[in-house]
Design a protein around this motif. Structure first.
Motif, mmCIF file in Angstrom:
data_model
loop_
_atom_site.group_PDB
_atom_site.id
_atom_site.type_symbol
_atom_site.label_atom_id
_atom_site.label_comp_id
_atom_site.label_asym_id
_atom_site.label_seq_id
_atom_site.Cartn_x
_atom_site.Cartn_y
_atom_site.Cartn_z
ATOM 1 N N LEU A 172 0.798 -1.223 0.000
ATOM 2 C CA LEU A 172 0.000 0.000 0.000
ATOM 3 C C LEU A 172 0.834 1.279 0.000
ATOM 4 N N ILE A 176 -0.429 5.290 -0.722
ATOM 5 C CA ILE A 176 -0.867 6.139 0.388
ATOM 6 C C ILE A 176 0.241 6.980 0.998
ATOM 7 N N ALA A 185 -6.516 7.670 2.679
ATOM 8 C CA ALA A 185 -6.167 6.651 3.680
ATOM 9 C C ALA A 185 -6.426 7.169 5.094
ATOM 10 N N TRP A 189 -9.353 5.656 7.535
ATOM 11 C CA TRP A 189 -8.913 5.151 8.839
ATOM 12 C C TRP A 189 -9.675 5.846 9.967
#
Length: 198
Positions: A172, A176, A185, A189
């Motif tokens: 990832l 990100i 992201a 989150w």
């Protein structure tokens, strides 16, 4: 005039304020560098606020599910029909002394007979959804942990990512680390954390 439009506008205002707050925190997170002291301080502040929210909230543990005995109108602790049941109470079907017919046998087990096996409680649909949700989240977390542990154990050094056995963070990172991917992201989150708090 009903209170529904007022509730709907309050809910919309609360959702807008929550999204705006999450977007502002995501923007702050985007401006920090990963694993720097600013990012760590931001995460600690968010975690502290979340912990205070959890500790201040009164315990709203779900009530014990109602047991359905042989008579679905009876609760687990009461032998009387529940007040919310619209059906009339069961009448005594025993024949009178002047009735020439033989007594009918009732094949249903008695609710007061201690020799009868106990019934298994049926969960309400909300309890079933909670249980299914807990199982799915547990499976997802275990799969991610399994992946991470397998990939980490195959690396030559614990702090150097191996492209042949990438961890989730290695996969990832290009998406990100910078720019809009970093903002998305952070926002996802934070929104997931907010949803878990509620």
């Amino acid at each position: 005039m009903t209170a529904e439009p007022v509730r709907r506008s309050r809910r919309w205002a609360a959702n807008t304020a929550t999204c705006t707050s999450l977007a502002a925190l995501a923007l702050l997170g985007t401006l920090t560098r990963p694993f720097d002291w600013e990012a760590t301080a931001l995460i600690l502040a968010i975690a502290t606020v979340a912990l205070v929210q959890v500790l201040r909230r009164p315990s709203d543990s779900p009530a014990a599910p109602r047991l359905s005995a042989t008579n679905p109108r009876l609760s687990a602790t009461d032998s009387r029909p529940s007040a919310s049941d619209p059906r009339p109470p069961a009448t005594d079907s025993r024949p009178s002394a002047s009735d020439p017919r033989p007594p009918a046998t009732d094949s249903r087990p008695s609710t007061t007979d201690p020799r009868q096996p106990t019934t298994i409680p049926r969960l309400s649909p909300a309890d079933s959804r909670r249980r299914l949700s807990a199982l799915l989240w547990s499976a997802l977390v275990l799969a991610a942990l399994g992946w991470e542990l397998f990939a980490w154990s195959r690396q030559s050094a614990w702090d150097v990512p191996d492209p042949s056995h990438p961890t989730l963070s290695t996969l990832l990172s290009p998406l990100i680390d910078h720019g809009p991917g970093c903002f998305v992201a952070w926002f996802v989150w934070l929104a997931a954390g907010w949803r878990l708090l509620r």
